[in-house]
Write an enzyme that holds these catalytic residues in place. Structure first.
Site, PDB file in Angstrom:
ATOM      1  NE  ARG A  59      32.755  43.362  36.912  1.00 18.73           N
ATOM      2  CZ  ARG A  59      31.877  42.742  37.227  1.00 18.73           C
ATOM      3  NH1 ARG A  59      30.817  42.270  35.935  1.00 18.73           N
ATOM      4  NH2 ARG A  59      30.045  43.345  37.756  1.00 18.73           N
ATOM      5  CB  THR A  60      37.941  41.497  41.360  1.00 13.44           C
ATOM      6  OG1 THR A  60      37.653  43.265  39.908  1.00 13.44           O
ATOM      7  CG2 THR A  60      39.326  42.096  41.731  1.00 13.44           C
ATOM      8  CE  LYS A  87      34.220  26.674  61.725  1.00 11.61           C
ATOM      9  NZ  LYS A  87      34.880  25.677  61.772  1.00 11.61           N
ATOM     10  NE  ARG A 109      37.176  42.965  45.694  1.00 11.93           N
ATOM     11  CZ  ARG A 109      36.785  43.453  44.793  1.00 11.93           C
ATOM     12  NH1 ARG A 109      34.785  42.975  44.273  1.00 11.93           N
ATOM     13  NH2 ARG A 109      36.875  44.016  43.761  1.00 11.93           N
ATOM     14  CG  HIS A 137      39.752  47.780  43.048  1.00 16.16           C
ATOM     15  ND1 HIS A 137      40.849  46.605  42.561  1.00 16.16           N
ATOM     16  CD2 HIS A 137      38.320  47.493  42.552  1.00 16.16           C
ATOM     17  CE1 HIS A 137      39.892  45.987  41.980  1.00 16.16           C
ATOM     18  NE2 HIS A 137      38.364  46.142  41.930  1.00 16.16           N
TER      19      HIS A 137
HETATM   20  C1  NCD Z   1      33.425  47.307  41.468  1.00 13.65           C
HETATM   21  C2  NCD Z   1      34.547  47.278  42.279  1.00 13.65           C
HETATM   22  O1  NCD Z   1      34.268  46.172  43.472  1.00 13.65           O
HETATM   23  O2  NCD Z   1      35.292  48.339  43.605  1.00 13.65           O
HETATM   24  N1  NCD Z   1      34.014  46.388  41.332  1.00 13.65           N
HETATM   25  C3  NCD Z   1      35.025  45.420  39.807  1.00 13.65           C
HETATM   26  O3  NCD Z   1      35.844  45.361  40.785  1.00 13.65           O
HETATM   27  N2  NCD Z   1      34.825  45.572  38.997  1.00 13.65           N
HETATM   28  C4  NCD Z   1      33.074  48.359  41.340  1.00 13.65           C
HETATM   29  C5  NCD Z   1      31.494  48.111  41.822  1.00 13.65           C
HETATM   30  O4  NCD Z   1      31.477  47.662  42.824  1.00 13.65           O
HETATM   31  O5  NCD Z   1      30.823  48.940  41.760  1.00 13.65           O
END
Ligand code: NCD
Length: 309
Positions: A59-60, A87, A109, A137
């Protein structure tokens, strides 16, 4: 005020209330744009953005990419599993190599808490934290609050319970900061082993009985157990976790009011939430996903306008 107080989005804890208001006003505009037949604006035609994902995401990653493309930015994508990180290259070397290709903004991320802050101190680009380990997040918390505001009119004064793995969830911490900044009241609910000992210092109430928590709240944000971050077991079995902390239809329908149900995804159907609840009219899970694009467009647009100055 028409600009953010920050040059990077590293965590909600660095934001002020007026930043959130500005992001939401801007997102309202972009939400209207992405519902037009032509969903694109030329605002970021001269901006290049790198999406660096050192941890899995569906999703993100898609949401950021779509937000960037709808703003007409140039986009490059990088996944750690296919990269030279394997590497032995350091994070700063990897990012500096990417920046030498004239990148203006980095969406990252990373499994390590603080990775975004570290990067912002060492490279010359605007950094957006798309999740740093179990820490923050911020765009998820912003889209969550934006979705509450959309459904209930405002966030101030609302009672929100965050249910599940509070210890390992970055969504929990960012939501706590964002909700409190906007004047909401926050409680957490979950197995005691998954509630951090410092939680009271954040001004957050704890309720270990799910029914009581639901009876108290206007909104329940159901979180997934972050199994991938755990090296020991924090509760006996998934079945027992579900018995105590699952939101199912019988429980939802037995409450004396209609609460709003949220989930950041990915959902583990039948664990923290049942399918009939996730797919019910009280759940705003897909609205959260839709709003995610508009909110990320707003964040990117506002940060990019600071770079150009
Ligand atoms: C979340 C995350 O990656 O922190 N998901 C997201 O970004 N929509 C929540 C999760 O992984 O449970």
């Amino acid at each position: 005020m028409s600009e953010l107080s920050v040059d990077h989005l590293l965590g909600i804890k660095y934001l002020q209330k007026r930043d959130i208001d500005l992001i939401f006003e801007t997102a309202d505009h972009f939400k209207e744009v992405i519902n037009r037949p032509i969903k694109k604006v030329p605002s970021l035609r001269d901006v290049t953005i790198a999406n660096l994902f050192f941890e899995n995401s569906t999703r993100t990653k898609l949401s950021f990419e779509l937000a960037e493309k709808r703003l007409s930015a140039d986009v490059i994508n990088f996944s750690a599993s296919q990269s030279s990180v394997k590497k032995g290259e350091t994070l700063i070397d990897t990012v500096n190599n990417i920046l030498s290709m004239k990148v203006d903004m980095v969406v990252m991320r990373h499994p390590n808490p603080g990775a975004g802050v570290f990067l912002s101190q060492h490279v010359n680009a605007s950094i957006i934290n798309a999740g740093d380990g179990a820490h923050e997040h911020p765009t998820q918390a912003l889209l969550d609050s934006y979705s509450i505001r959309e459904r209930l009119g405002e966030v101030a004064g609302k009672k929100v319970v965050i249910v599940g793995d509070i210890l390992y969830s970055r969504v929990a911490l960012s939501n706590i900061f964002a909700l409190q900044l906007q004047g909401a009241e926050v409680k957490v609910c979950g197995p005691k082993t998954l509630i951090p000992k410092y939680i009271h210092t954040l001004g957050v109430g704890v309720e270990t009985n799910l029914r009581k928590a639901l009876e108290w709240c206007d909104v329940a944000n159901m979180l997934r157990v972050q199994n991938e971050r755990m090296d020991i077991s924090y509760f006996p079995t998934t079945r027992e976790y579900a018995q105590q902390f699952q939101l199912n239809k019988t429980l939802l329908d037995s409450l004396n009011k209609e609460i709003v149900v949220m989930h950041p995804g990915p959902i583990n159907r039948g664990v923290e939430i049942t399918s009939d609840v996730a797919d019910s009219g009280q759940a705003i899970i897909l609205n959260q996903v839709e709003n995610g694009v508009a909110v990320r467009m707003a964040v990117i647009y506002l940060l990019a306008s600071k770079i150009k100055q």
